[in-house]
Design a protein around this motif. Structure first.
Motif, short mmCIF file in Angstrom:
data_model
loop_
_atom_site.label_atom_id
_atom_site.label_comp_id
_atom_site.label_asym_id
_atom_site.label_seq_id
_atom_site.Cartn_x
_atom_site.Cartn_y
_atom_site.Cartn_z
N SER A 19 6.81 1.26 -3.28
CA SER A 19 5.64 0.42 -3.06
C SER A 19 5.82 -0.46 -1.83
CB SER A 19 5.39 -0.46 -4.29
OG SER A 19 4.29 -1.31 -4.09
N GLU A 20 7.00 -1.04 -1.70
CA GLU A 20 7.28 -1.91 -0.54
C GLU A 20 7.22 -1.10 0.75
OE1 GLU A 20 10.79 -4.88 1.19
OE2 GLU A 20 10.97 -3.99 -0.81
N PHE A 21 7.81 0.09 0.74
CA PHE A 21 7.82 0.92 1.95
C PHE A 21 6.41 1.34 2.34
CE2 PHE A 21 7.94 4.90 4.27
CZ PHE A 21 8.88 4.63 5.26
N LEU A 22 5.63 1.82 1.35
CA LEU A 22 4.28 2.29 1.65
C LEU A 22 3.37 1.14 2.10
CD1 LEU A 22 3.81 4.82 -1.29
CD2 LEU A 22 4.16 5.36 1.12
N SER A 23 3.62 -0.05 1.57
CA SER A 23 2.85 -1.22 2.02
C SER A 23 3.13 -1.51 3.49
CB SER A 23 3.18 -2.44 1.17
OG SER A 23 2.79 -2.24 -0.18
N LEU A 24 4.39 -1.35 3.89
CA LEU A 24 4.75 -1.53 5.30
C LEU A 24 4.13 -0.47 6.19
CD1 LEU A 24 8.53 -2.52 4.93
CD2 LEU A 24 6.61 -4.02 5.54
N GLU A 25 3.78 0.69 5.57
CA GLU A 25 3.13 1.77 6.30
C GLU A 25 1.60 1.60 6.31
OE1 GLU A 25 4.71 5.13 7.52
OE2 GLU A 25 5.99 3.41 7.90
N ASN A 26 1.14 0.41 5.91
CA ASN A 26 -0.28 0.04 5.93
C ASN A 26 -1.12 0.71 4.84
OD1 ASN A 26 -0.02 -1.72 8.20
ND2 ASN A 26 0.01 0.07 9.55
N PHE A 27 -0.47 1.11 3.74
CA PHE A 27 -1.21 1.55 2.56
C PHE A 27 -1.34 0.38 1.60
CE2 PHE A 27 1.03 5.61 3.75
CZ PHE A 27 -0.12 6.31 4.12
N HIS A 28 -2.46 0.33 0.88
CA HIS A 28 -2.58 -0.60 -0.23
C HIS A 28 -2.08 0.11 -1.47
CE1 HIS A 28 -4.35 -3.72 -2.84
NE2 HIS A 28 -4.57 -2.72 -3.66
N VAL A 29 -1.07 -0.44 -2.12
CA VAL A 29 -0.42 0.24 -3.24
C VAL A 29 -0.60 -0.55 -4.53
CG1 VAL A 29 1.73 1.22 -4.12
CG2 VAL A 29 1.31 1.17 -1.65
N ASP A 30 -1.15 0.13 -5.55
CA ASP A 30 -1.14 -0.40 -6.91
C ASP A 30 -0.08 0.35 -7.69
OD1 ASP A 30 -3.17 -2.17 -6.39
OD2 ASP A 30 -4.76 -0.88 -7.16
N GLN A 31 0.56 -0.34 -8.63
CA GLN A 31 1.69 0.24 -9.36
C GLN A 31 1.38 0.38 -10.84
OE1 GLN A 31 4.02 -3.12 -7.47
NE2 GLN A 31 5.68 -1.64 -7.78
N ALA A 32 1.85 1.49 -11.41
CA ALA A 32 1.82 1.70 -12.86
C ALA A 32 3.20 2.17 -13.27
CB ALA A 32 0.76 2.73 -13.24
N PHE A 33 3.65 1.76 -14.48
CA PHE A 33 5.02 2.02 -14.88
C PHE A 33 5.14 2.91 -16.12
CE2 PHE A 33 5.00 -1.83 -12.36
CZ PHE A 33 6.08 -1.64 -11.52
N ASP A 34 4.01 3.40 -16.61
CA ASP A 34 4.04 4.40 -17.68
C ASP A 34 2.76 5.22 -17.61
OD1 ASP A 34 1.94 3.38 -19.63
OD2 ASP A 34 3.28 1.66 -19.67
#
Length: 234
Positions: A19-34
């Motif tokens: 998530s951190e890497f993709l955010s730095l690549e200018n993507f907006h990232v939402d996370q789900a854990f299951d």
């Protein structure tokens, strides 16, 4: 416009890293854990790409993908165990667009996402159809570039976007052998990677959906070591 990614991965450390890497690549990232959380977010959010792990608690990635595909065509990049080819095959059958084996480099995930987005944009703009007939008919199969509908003997065949692109490439050059490199670029929007079997798996699904000719001869031939050919039925 910002590209929205839904990352569904139960490994919290890996999820945070990606998530951190993709955010730095200018993507907006939402996370789900299951899986349950991921499916709910996927169905109720407006995402451009889903990045989906297979082995997750509450609901595995394959069940999630099956339910999601009932109503949504959003591209899905699967993350699978390196040795688990069965999951990849089943995932492609359920409509996954591409896969990466874990562990994987975050840069490769970013590159695959961008390839998927390029392919989607090409589909929307019709660039892949430039210079081609909008409707291609080969024996009992008809492919319409404008509607992106394929039919056989008048009956619509449900193809994923990747399968459609593969078939379009094959039909446009029926009788010719197309390399896996060319097919990968046309259908997946990226270069063929070492040990990459994505096209082979998509092609297997495409063969199953199209079926053989009435003569029981295969429509699509594998040319070992080279690629594939759509057969001109004499």
């Amino acid at each position: 416009m910002t590209t929205r990614i839904l990352l569904i991965e139960d490994d919290q450390e890996l999820n945070e890293l990606l998530s951190e890497f993709l955010s730095l690549e200018n993507f907006h990232v939402d996370q789900a854990f299951d899986g349950e959380q991921g499916l709910n977010m996927a169905l109720n959010g407006q995402y451009d790409v889903l990045v989906l792990d297979i082995m997750m608690p509450k609901m595995n990635g394959l069940d999630l993908l099956k339910q999601f595909r009932i109503s949504h065509k959003t591209p899905v990049l699967m993350l699978t165990a390196r040795s688990d080819e069965v999951d990849r095959i089943v995932g492609f059958e359920m409509g996954a667009d591409d896969y990466l084996p874990k562990p994987c480099n975050p840069r490769e995930i970013s590159a695959r996402i961008r390839a998927i987005l390029r392919r989607v944009e090409m589909d929307k703009s019709g660039l892949e159809a430039s210079g081609k007939r909008q409707i291609i008919i080969r024996e009992d199969v008809e492919l319409n570039h404008n509607t992106r509908i394929v039919s056989k003997q008048g009956e619509t065949i449900d193809l994923t976007s990747t399968e459609f692109n593969l078939l379009a490439s094959l039909l446009a050059k029926a009788g010719q052998v197309l390399s896996k490199e060319e097919l990968t670029e046309n259908a997946l929007g990226r270069k063929l990677a070492l040990y990459d079997r994505s096209v082979d798996m998509h092609m297997s699904n495409l063969r199953r959906k199209l079926g053989p000719f009435v003569s029981n001869e295969p429509r699509i031939k594998t040319i070992r070591g080279v690629g594939y050919q759509y057969v001109i039925n004499a």
